[in-house]
Design an enzyme around this catalytic site. Structure first.
Site, PDB file in Angstrom:
ATOM      1  N   GLU A 174       0.527   9.722  16.150  1.00 50.48           N
ATOM      2  CA  GLU A 174       1.964   9.398  16.163  1.00 50.48           C
ATOM      3  C   GLU A 174       2.713  10.620  16.673  1.00 50.48           C
ATOM      4  O   GLU A 174       2.427  11.742  16.229  1.00 50.48           O
ATOM      5  CB  GLU A 174       2.433   9.025  14.755  1.00 50.48           C
TER       6      GLU A 174
ATOM      7  N   LYS B  23       0.839  -1.186   0.000  1.00 46.67           N
ATOM      8  CA  LYS B  23       0.000   0.000   0.000  1.00 46.67           C
ATOM      9  C   LYS B  23       0.886   1.252   0.000  1.00 46.67           C
ATOM     10  O   LYS B  23       2.027   1.140   0.390  1.00 46.67           O
ATOM     11  CB  LYS B  23      -0.957  -0.003   1.191  1.00 46.67           C
TER      12      LYS B  23
ATOM     13  N   ASP C 119      -2.107   7.952   3.207  1.00 44.60           N
ATOM     14  CA  ASP C 119      -1.086   7.134   3.865  1.00 44.60           C
ATOM     15  C   ASP C 119      -1.705   6.146   4.858  1.00 44.60           C
ATOM     16  O   ASP C 119      -1.352   4.963   4.855  1.00 44.60           O
ATOM     17  CB  ASP C 119      -0.084   8.054   4.591  1.00 44.60           C
TER      18      ASP C 119
ATOM     19  N   HIS D  13      -5.394   1.713   6.390  1.00 43.39           N
ATOM     20  CA  HIS D  13      -5.371   1.143   7.747  1.00 43.39           C
ATOM     21  C   HIS D  13      -6.660   1.448   8.524  1.00 43.39           C
ATOM     22  O   HIS D  13      -7.261   0.567   9.131  1.00 43.39           O
ATOM     23  CB  HIS D  13      -4.213   1.709   8.568  1.00 43.39           C
TER      24      HIS D  13
ATOM     25  N   LYS E 228       0.533  13.120  12.385  1.00 45.99           N
ATOM     26  CA  LYS E 228       1.950  13.047  12.768  1.00 45.99           C
ATOM     27  C   LYS E 228       2.233  14.175  13.759  1.00 45.99           C
ATOM     28  O   LYS E 228       1.574  15.229  13.717  1.00 45.99           O
ATOM     29  CB  LYS E 228       2.846  13.256  11.543  1.00 45.99           C
TER      30      LYS E 228
ATOM     31  N   HIS F 210      -0.590  -3.672   6.240  1.00 40.47           N
ATOM     32  CA  HIS F 210      -0.034  -4.422   7.375  1.00 40.47           C
ATOM     33  C   HIS F 210      -0.920  -4.331   8.620  1.00 40.47           C
ATOM     34  O   HIS F 210      -0.759  -5.123   9.539  1.00 40.47           O
ATOM     35  CB  HIS F 210       1.420  -4.019   7.662  1.00 40.47           C
TER      36      HIS F 210
HETATM   37  C1  BG6 Z   1       2.555   3.049   7.431  1.00 38.64           C
HETATM   38  C2  BG6 Z   1       2.562   4.518   7.133  1.00 38.64           C
HETATM   39  O1  BG6 Z   1       1.735   2.367   6.519  1.00 38.64           O
HETATM   40  O2  BG6 Z   1       2.056   2.837   8.741  1.00 38.64           O
HETATM   41  C3  BG6 Z   1       3.355   5.292   8.178  1.00 38.64           C
HETATM   42  O3  BG6 Z   1       3.128   4.738   5.855  1.00 38.64           O
HETATM   43  C4  BG6 Z   1       2.878   4.951   9.562  1.00 38.64           C
HETATM   44  O4  BG6 Z   1       3.274   6.693   7.950  1.00 38.64           O
HETATM   45  C5  BG6 Z   1       2.834   3.435   9.754  1.00 38.64           C
HETATM   46  O5  BG6 Z   1       3.772   5.541  10.502  1.00 38.64           O
HETATM   47  C6  BG6 Z   1       2.246   3.064  11.096  1.00 38.64           C
HETATM   48  O6  BG6 Z   1       2.345   1.684  11.273  1.00 38.64           O
HETATM   49  P1  BG6 Z   1       2.430   1.065  12.735  1.00 38.64           P
HETATM   50  O7  BG6 Z   1       2.389  -0.398  12.515  1.00 38.64           O
HETATM   51  O8  BG6 Z   1       3.718   1.550  13.318  1.00 38.64           O
HETATM   52  O9  BG6 Z   1       1.248   1.601  13.486  1.00 38.64           O
END
Ligand code: BG6
Length: 459
Positions: free
Chosen positions: A206, A138, A225, A230, A316, A168
């Site tokens: 984040e 993605k 993103d 997600h 962010k 993921h």
């Molecule tokens: C990614 C994004 O897919 O997921 C990032 O590109 C983000 O910007 C990240 O920080 C967050 O993943 P996780 O697993 O750390 O929550």
């Protein structure tokens, strides 16, 4: 291809950032657990060889994984390297050779999608696509049209069942637990609807910026993103109807139905923000209007959810790193109404720790008839050997289980929700680093009862 175990893994972009942070540690764990015992062929352009790749893998696993000498040696014995240009047919002849007797290889394209058409064509011409499956990362496209074009490229040489689109978040157990928890606990289903739920909000915060990803992030932004993929996956898990069966297609069918019922975003449904200092980040143009924060209100036009507002917020450089969901319940009038001053809730924390908490009113201390909100919490103890999200999705892809991957129609429907909004030019408000986004968020997009700002103990 479903359920056929793949007998080789070829991953493109072997010297890239994603390989370093996520793929090597995941592959090492798969080898360690005995889930990967097939050739692993790293492909990259430029000046590399097997020794250098092994050294990079070691550094990556030591930094981001759980290094162990014995399994690392086993991993190295499976690792091969093929160098060359992705547009050069010779590269693919070498890959075909490296595949040896493998009949069902998996090709993992951990590279920018602009390279996909050429690679897919070469995989086909070289015979590498025969019996194979393909994994892609993605964000899948940048809008509906580009996603459709990408799908067309992939589907020209691979069947849908051989295409694994990684998100993921679907490899995270607490994300999958949302569906599990809803449907295994019979207590929930009678109240999981518009009659009892007032609102649902999802926050993905984040406490760091875009790090060194300016070139990628600036053409992407928070909505593309993490929200369109997600957080929409989380939303689907929270709102889908019970699937007819537990096979991948029944589950994925229900998710697509949710997306189809979501009203496309309009300007008044979203607030975008950009943290102060973003314009000084490397590879960010000085006049960029890319959002590093977005808060939105969504509606699902279905009998279960009619009239219930859903709120999603991601950003962010917010005060904490945490993904949390708050489901607020309606208050049903009774003689106790004046005492029941706060709504019941269920709070799901996905990360950094996993929590499921029921917020209930109990009698406050003292002799008065007053209430206080108290949480009954479950903190499932993390399984020390729990798979990380990348390990889980790669293990599933190699095993031929597509459940935790985005299907073509899912990806396209998800784009339809955000496309018009993203194509228009709405304002982006500046916010201070370490705050919960632009100051006007609460005036424009405010869940009933306010935003749930997760509190996380800093290590
Ligand atoms: C990614 C994004 O897919 O997921 C990032 O590109 C983000 O910007 C990240 O920080 C967050 O993943 P996780 O697993 O750390 O929550």
């Amino acid at each position: 291809m479903a359920q056929i175990k793949s007998d080789a893994l070829v991953f493109y972009g072997a010297t890239g950032d994603l390989a370093f942070k996520k793929i090597f540690p995941a592959l090492h764990m798969m080898v360690k657990r005995g889930n990967l015992d097939a050739p692993i062929i790293g492909v990259a352009r430029g000046d590399y060889d097997l020794e250098k790749l092994r050294a990079r893998a070691k550094e990556s696993i030591q930094k981001h994984g759980k290094f162990e000498e014995e399994s690392f040696q086993k991993f190295c014995s499976l690792l091969e390297f093929v160098g060359g240009d992705y547009t050069d047919p010779q590269t693919f002849s070498r890959i075909r050779q490296a595949l040896g007797s493998a009949k069902n290889p998996t090709h993992y394209l951990a590279i920018p999608p602009v390279l996909f058409p050429k690679i897919i064509e070469q995989l086909d011409l070289s015979g590498c696509a025969k019996g194979a499956r393909v994994i892609v990362e993605k964000p899948f496209g940048t809008d509906f049209e580009s996603a459709r074009a990408l799908n067309k490229v992939l589907l020209s040489k691979f069947s849908e069942s051989a295409i694994y689109r990684i998100d993921h978040y679907l490899g995270k157990r607490p994300v999958n637990n949302l569906v599990f928890f809803r449907f295994v606990n019979s207590l929930l289903e009678p109240v999981w609807n518009k009659d009892h739920i007032e609102s649902i909000q999802i926050t993905m915060a984040e406490d760091f910026g875009i790090q060194s990803r300016g070139a990628f992030y600036d053409v992407t932004g928070a909505i593309r993103d993490v929200i369109q993929n997600h957080l929409f996956q989380i939303l689907c898990n929270l709102t889908m109807e019970p699937p007819k069966a537990l096979d991948s297609e029944s589950i994925r069918d229900e998710k697509v139905k949710v997306l189809k019922a979501i009203t496309p975003l309009r300007g008044q449904d979203v607030v975008k923000g950009q943290y102060k200092g973003y314009l000084n980040e490397k590879a960010v143009p000085p006049n960029s209007k890319t959002e590093t924060f977005a808060a939105m209100r969504l509606h699902i036009d279905s009998p279960r959810w009619e009239g219930v507002p859903f709120f999603i917020r991601a950003g962010k450089n917010l005060p904490v790193t945490c993904t949390e969901i708050l489901v607020r319940f309606k208050h049903h009038p009774s003689a106790y109404s004046s005492i029941a001053t706060q709504p019941n809730h269920i709070r799901f924390r996905i990360s950094p720790d996993v929590t499921i908490a029921f917020g209930m009113l109990i009698m406050a201390q003292g002799e008065d008839m007053s209430s206080v909100l108290s949480e009954v919490q479950g903190n499932p103890t993390p399984f020390p050997n729990e798979k990380d999200a990348y390990e889980r999705v790669l293990t599933d892809a190699m095993a031929g289980d597509p459940t935790h991957f985005a299907r073509q129609d899912y990806v396209e429907e998800a784009w339809k929700i955000v496309d018009d909004y993203l194509a228009s030019d709405f304002p982006v408000y500046e916010y201070e680093i370490g705050t919960w986004g632009p100051e006007n968020v609460n005036e424009l997009i405010l869940p009933p009862g306010g935003w749930n700002n997760p509190a996380v103990l800093k290590k």
